[in-house]
Write an enzyme that holds these catalytic residues in place. Structure first.
Site, PDB file in Angstrom:
ATOM      1  N   ASP A  26     -35.098 125.467   6.058  1.00  0.00           N
ATOM      2  CA  ASP A  26     -34.085 126.301   6.737  1.00  0.00           C
ATOM      3  C   ASP A  26     -33.591 125.804   8.011  1.00  0.00           C
ATOM      4  OD1 ASP A  26     -32.947 128.833   7.938  1.00  0.00           O
ATOM      5  OD2 ASP A  26     -34.367 130.007   6.596  1.00  0.00           O
TER       6      ASP A  26
ATOM      7  N   TRP B 118      -2.148 133.760  21.999  1.00  0.00           N
ATOM      8  CA  TRP B 118      -3.670 133.355  21.893  1.00  0.00           C
ATOM      9  C   TRP B 118      -3.996 132.237  22.969  1.00  0.00           C
ATOM     10  CZ3 TRP B 118      -6.767 129.088  21.082  1.00  0.00           C
ATOM     11  CH2 TRP B 118      -6.200 127.872  20.480  1.00  0.00           C
TER      12      TRP B 118
ATOM     13  N   SER C 271     -20.434 130.797  19.092  1.00  0.00           N
ATOM     14  CA  SER C 271     -20.352 129.272  18.546  1.00  0.00           C
ATOM     15  C   SER C 271     -21.225 128.385  19.341  1.00  0.00           C
ATOM     16  CB  SER C 271     -18.855 128.788  18.986  1.00  0.00           C
ATOM     17  OG  SER C 271     -18.002 129.831  18.390  1.00  0.00           O
TER      18      SER C 271
ATOM     19  N   HIS D 203      -7.762 121.245  22.386  1.00  0.00           N
ATOM     20  CA  HIS D 203      -7.496 120.217  21.368  1.00  0.00           C
ATOM     21  C   HIS D 203      -8.699 119.955  20.726  1.00  0.00           C
ATOM     22  CE1 HIS D 203      -4.750 117.779  19.404  1.00  0.00           C
ATOM     23  NE2 HIS D 203      -5.793 117.146  19.032  1.00  0.00           N
TER      24      HIS D 203
ATOM     25  N   TYR E 191      -9.968 120.012  16.285  1.00  0.00           N
ATOM     26  CA  TYR E 191     -10.886 119.334  15.376  1.00  0.00           C
ATOM     27  C   TYR E 191     -11.979 119.928  14.956  1.00  0.00           C
ATOM     28  CZ  TYR E 191      -7.363 116.111  16.381  1.00  0.00           C
ATOM     29  OH  TYR E 191      -6.007 115.262  16.443  1.00  0.00           O
TER      30      TYR E 191
ATOM     31  N   SER F 187     -14.569 115.121   1.595  1.00  0.00           N
ATOM     32  CA  SER F 187     -15.295 113.915   1.344  1.00  0.00           C
ATOM     33  C   SER F 187     -16.346 113.924   0.387  1.00  0.00           C
ATOM     34  CB  SER F 187     -15.791 113.319   2.680  1.00  0.00           C
ATOM     35  OG  SER F 187     -14.739 113.007   3.359  1.00  0.00           O
TER      36      SER F 187
ATOM     37  N   HIS G  70      -0.743 116.715  25.439  1.00  0.00           N
ATOM     38  CA  HIS G  70       0.466 116.816  24.519  1.00  0.00           C
ATOM     39  C   HIS G  70       0.863 118.198  23.986  1.00  0.00           C
ATOM     40  CE1 HIS G  70      -2.463 116.209  20.973  1.00  0.00           C
ATOM     41  NE2 HIS G  70      -2.232 117.518  20.993  1.00  0.00           N
ATOM     42  N   HIS G  71      -0.054 119.146  24.470  1.00  0.00           N
ATOM     43  CA  HIS G  71       0.462 120.424  24.021  1.00  0.00           C
ATOM     44  C   HIS G  71       1.322 121.131  25.307  1.00  0.00           C
ATOM     45  CE1 HIS G  71      -2.665 121.292  20.787  1.00  0.00           C
ATOM     46  NE2 HIS G  71      -3.078 120.416  21.322  1.00  0.00           N
TER      47      HIS G  71
ATOM     48  N   THR H 299      -7.444 108.842  11.466  1.00  0.00           N
ATOM     49  CA  THR H 299      -7.125 109.847  10.454  1.00  0.00           C
ATOM     50  C   THR H 299      -6.355 109.132   9.022  1.00  0.00           C
ATOM     51  OG1 THR H 299      -6.284 111.267  12.032  1.00  0.00           O
ATOM     52  CG2 THR H 299      -5.812 112.336  10.231  1.00  0.00           C
TER      53      THR H 299
ATOM     54  N   LYS I 228      -9.014 107.743   7.013  1.00  0.00           N
ATOM     55  CA  LYS I 228      -9.636 108.655   6.073  1.00  0.00           C
ATOM     56  C   LYS I 228      -8.765 109.195   4.697  1.00  0.00           C
ATOM     57  CE  LYS I 228     -12.513 111.340   9.043  1.00  0.00           C
ATOM     58  NZ  LYS I 228     -13.501 111.432   8.162  1.00  0.00           N
TER      59      LYS I 228
ATOM     60  N   ARG J 178       9.877 129.867  18.768  1.00  0.00           N
ATOM     61  CA  ARG J 178       8.557 130.513  18.194  1.00  0.00           C
ATOM     62  C   ARG J 178       8.518 131.695  19.151  1.00  0.00           C
ATOM     63  NH1 ARG J 178       3.005 127.299  20.262  1.00  0.00           N
ATOM     64  NH2 ARG J 178       2.002 128.932  18.847  1.00  0.00           N
TER      65      ARG J 178
END
Lengths: 535, 287
Positions: free
Chosen positions: A108, A144, A172, A255, A259, A270, A304-305, A330, A333, A452
């Site tokens: 468990d 948000w 979380s 950011h 991820y 994977s 960068h946002h 990335t 991958k 937006r």
């Protein structure tokens, strides 16, 4: 007689569980908690999806037909909060709960009562968040991202949103601690770190990201709260504060959060691609290192946002370079997955279809991400529909498709029955086609100059908005197939063997189907690990 | 037969491609596919960067998607493909597909950094205009003169955009992209904009000028534009940062005039403003 009692006792040990509501409310079992997480995520997915459809219905043609602009802003803000914190993240925690103990040979999760708590916080968090729809002033409508000063103009919904975010954060972090402790301490003897399945690896790194950044978000929203009610001015320029500081703090959380939602998807893909290529994952170790590299880089790219807030040249250059660097691991991958398929023996069952769609469409999201990293071009893209298209490409055919793929991959293991694969294939094609009808035209809209978060638009944007809305309704209604297929599988699916897919490897496939209530009461033997841990 | 099919295929591809790369000022919505080239020194450089990175992505996409499709077509179990389970990793391949992307990134970064340095060079401007964002309008002040005014959504658009107004937006000229008092700037002149806001964060964006910049309360941001001397005309954009209920209804409209026209416009505006001030002094009850 004695033997009989003995077997009954043993059976009791294995499958002892309370019945009725107690089984769920007091549950300390990783599978039951995982199920609750997944059911919760699915519910929130449809709640958030309904909000998105309200948005797309209003945007079907120019002019305001259905909703007030304020309510429209509430819908975009709540759609994001519900999808991120209510659908995608709980779905990943649910999958972690179901899979990590089975995959590492543990009975468990390490901290079962904490596990119960981290789930049961969520319904209360979302009662608070969704409750804002019914309070004076309406639900949060400042996005948000909760940028001040706009976020501070909210009505009674404001403290409810803040406390809801606090609760989600606590949930979380507790979930993440549980994953770290489980993976670090509960692995079967002989299953060293570099033999773990990639889903466990990506989740481990995700868990560290969660522990690192959720408290940052909690701090940011708490400062908002005190700015609003206790006269502080962290972000109020009139009191010497700085509204841009909030954005820096928020995106330092935001950011890595991106991820947090995508790394477990890398893990799932994977697992699925090797299974249906009947061939071990290519470059296992470089996959692990690439994941770790992405995790690290995610902490140094936040600005960068917010390239348009006005930053020093050196800052812009740094964040541009760091962001572009992410495309290297990335890319590793993507290439590894392609190499895994190369010289394989491919078949296209529903999980593989979703994984391949992930490969194609996530790559498109990666391309638009690379474009967004180029600061001068970002001055055009920023806050336009191009950004909306970009992050939906990485979140919907990215995270969401991986979650659906994972459900279709492991469902036979969970319930011991095979689902209707033909219907699931229909679900796949409807999803894959409509998701592109929905989001691809948004690239055009953004480049042509549509900002937006607007409820109405100039008439030259009408055609592609109509296409996008048609895609949205097609995509939204196609998703109803998912619960239908699952329920049909539970009711009348054919029994599934222990190894439901002939190419599947991993310790979970060494357990019978359905998996026993307590996964590995006795650690798997070295031979079983050897067979299971083939990547 | 095959040849004609091939020919019509390439023709079709060429048309589609031309559509995709064509600058988008067509009035029809279907043609709105790409970023406008724009009319300023910077907007053309930014458009160039955008197209450069776009073609890089297309090239990488052809390679990556080609690989995926090739693998999916060639190694199907239904066609009897047998998996090569010994293919575990290749250090050489992995080094190659790490280093080549790094090289491509460098190729992208150098021109991007150059343009960025140009963007940040706001020296030698000839005229400064202060732009202030409000919920939900813009204020423009020509620094060094008394000229200043507010710019709000034009009446016709405002009537049509009410919930269930019954007015067809297509019957309104420049629906949502028209204002009562447009900003006026001279062509061929380096104009500095100082951006700030009174209440919440806004963002000032005209796609044809290649840039947007946030207008933030308590801070002053800077950007500059230099419209080509021959590109006089009216350019339109919108607030780009969510600023509350009517965020979608605070357009940016800029009239670009020749230098002479601009000077006479400014003089007339000054005179009008002085007269209004005099009138207000003579009859204080009005103010």
């Amino acid at each position: 007689m004695a033997t009989h009692t003995h077997t009954a006792a043993a059976h009791d040990d294995h499958d002892h569980k309370p019945h009725g509501w107690r089984r769920w409310v007091f549950s300390t079992n990783h599978k039951d908690i995982g199920t609750m997480y997944l059911v919760f995520a699915c519910t929130m997915f449809f709640v958030g999806g309904t909000m998105a459809l309200i948005v797309r219905a209003e945007l079907f043609q120019p002019g305001l037909q259905f909703v007030d602009p304020q309510f429209f802003n509430s819908m975009t803000s709540m759609h994001a909060l519900v999808m991120i914190f209510g659908a995608i993240m709980p779905a990943w925690v649910g999958l972690a709960n179901w899979l990590i103990p089975m995959q590492i040979g543990a009975p468990d999760m390490a901290l079962p009562r904490l596990n119960n708590l981290s789930f049961w916080i969520l319904p209360f968090a979302f009662m608070l968040l969704l409750g804002t729809l019914f309070v004076p002033g309406g639900a949060p409508a400042g996005g948000w991202t909760m940028y001040p000063p706009l976020a501070l103009q909210a009505g009674d919904s404001f403290p409810m949103m803040i406390f809801a975010v606090h609760l989600m954060g606590i949930s979380s972090v507790l979930g993440a601690i549980n994953v770290v402790v489980t993976v670090m301490n509960m692995r079967a003897p002989g299953l060293n770190l570099l033999r773990m399945p990639l889903f466990v690896w990506t989740w481990l790194i995700t868990a560290y990201l969660l522990v690192a950044v959720m408290p940052v978000l909690a701090g940011a929203v708490t400062m908002l709260l005190t700015d609003h009610y206790f006269g502080t001015s962290f972000f109020a320029a009139s009191g010497g504060g700085d509204p841009v500081m909030f954005q820096h703090i928020f995106w330092f959380f935001g950011h890595p959060e991106v991820y947090i939602m995508i790394l477990p998807a890398f893990g799932v893909v994977s697992e699925i691609i090797p299974a249906f290529s009947r061939k071990p994952l290519f470059g296992y170790e470089s996959m692990v290192y690439a994941t770790a590299a992405i995790g690290f880089l995610s902490f140094i790219v936040w600005a960068h946002h917010m390239f348009t807030v006005g930053m020093p040249l050196a800052g812009q250059l740094f964040f541009m370079l760091a962001t572009m660097l992410i495309s290297v691991p990335t890319g590793v991958k993507i290439f590894n997955w392609c190499a895994t398929m190369t010289k394989g023996s491919l078949s296209f069952e529903p999980p593989m279809l979703f994984a391949i769609a992930f490969l194609f469409l996530f790559t498109i999201g990666g391309f638009s991400g690379l474009m967004l990293a180029i600061v001068p071009a970002d001055f055009q893209y920023q806050d336009s529909y191009f950004v909306v298209a970009h992050f939906h490409y990485v979140l919907v055919p990215g995270s969401l498709f991986a979650i659906i793929g994972a459900v279709y991959y492991w469902l036979p293991k969970w319930v011991g029955r095979m689902y209707d694969q033909k219907l699931a294939t229909v679900h796949f094609w409807l999803s894959a086609i409509f998701v592109n009808v929905l989001f691809f035209p948004q690239h055009f809209l953004g480049l042509a100059g549509m900002p937006r978060r607007i409820p109405d638009y100039a008439t030259q944007f009408a055609d592609w908005n109509m296409v996008s809305s048609i895609g949205a309704f097609g995509f939204g209604f196609s998703q109803l197939l998912l619960p239908f297929i699952i329920i049909k599988c539970l009711r009348s699916g054919a029994p599934a063997p222990a190894r439901a897919w002939d190419g599947a490897h991993g310790l979970e496939w060494e357990l019978p189907s359905p998996a026993p209530f307590h996964s590995w009461e006795v650690p798997p033997s070295a031979a079983v690990i050897e067979r299971g841990a083939e990547h | 037969m095959i040849r004609t099919m091939y020919k019509s295929g390439t023709a079709l591809a060429a048309v589609l491609l031309a559509q995709f790369v064509a600058p988008a000022h067509a009035a029809s919505g279907w043609g709105e596919l790409n970023m406008p080239v724009g009319v300023t020194e910077l907007s053309k450089k930014i458009y160039g960067l955008h197209m450069m990175i776009f073609w890089w992505c297309v090239a990488i996409g052809v390679f990556v998607f080609g690989w995926m499709i090739w693998a999916m077509v060639s190694f199907r179990r239904s066609k009897g493909a047998v998996a090569n389970t010994a293919m575990l990793h290749s250090t050489k391949a992995e080094i190659i597909w790490t280093l080549i992307p790094v090289g491509i990134l460098v190729l992208m970064t150098v021109p991007a950094a150059r343009v960025l340095i140009d963007i940040e060079d706001a020296r030698n401007t000839e005229l400064t205009i202060k732009v202030t964002g409000y919920q939900w309008k813009w204020q423009y002040e020509y620094l060094g003169t008394d000229v200043g005014f507010y710019s709000t959504l034009a009446h016709e658009s405002n009537a049509a955009r009410q919930l269930q107004s019954g007015i067809d937006p297509r019957s309104v000229p420049n629906y949502l992209l028209d204002v009562d008092n447009p900003l006026v700037v001279p062509a061929g002149t380096k104009v500095r904009l100082l951006l700030t806001a009174q209440d919440v964060i806004h963002s000032w964006w005209v796609p044809d000028f290649g840039m947007k910049k946030d207008a933030i309360p308590g801070l002053v941001n800077e950007m500059w534009i230099k419209v080509d001397a021959d590109k006089t005309g009216r350019y339109r954009g919108q607030c780009a940062e969510l600023c509350g209920r009517d965020h979608g209804f605070m357009p940016v409209v800029v009239d670009v005039m020749s230098k002479e026209d601009f000077e006479s416009w400014l003089a007339a505006r000054k005179a009008a403003q002085q007269q209004a001030a005099l009138a207000a002094n003579r009859n204080p009850s009005i103010s």
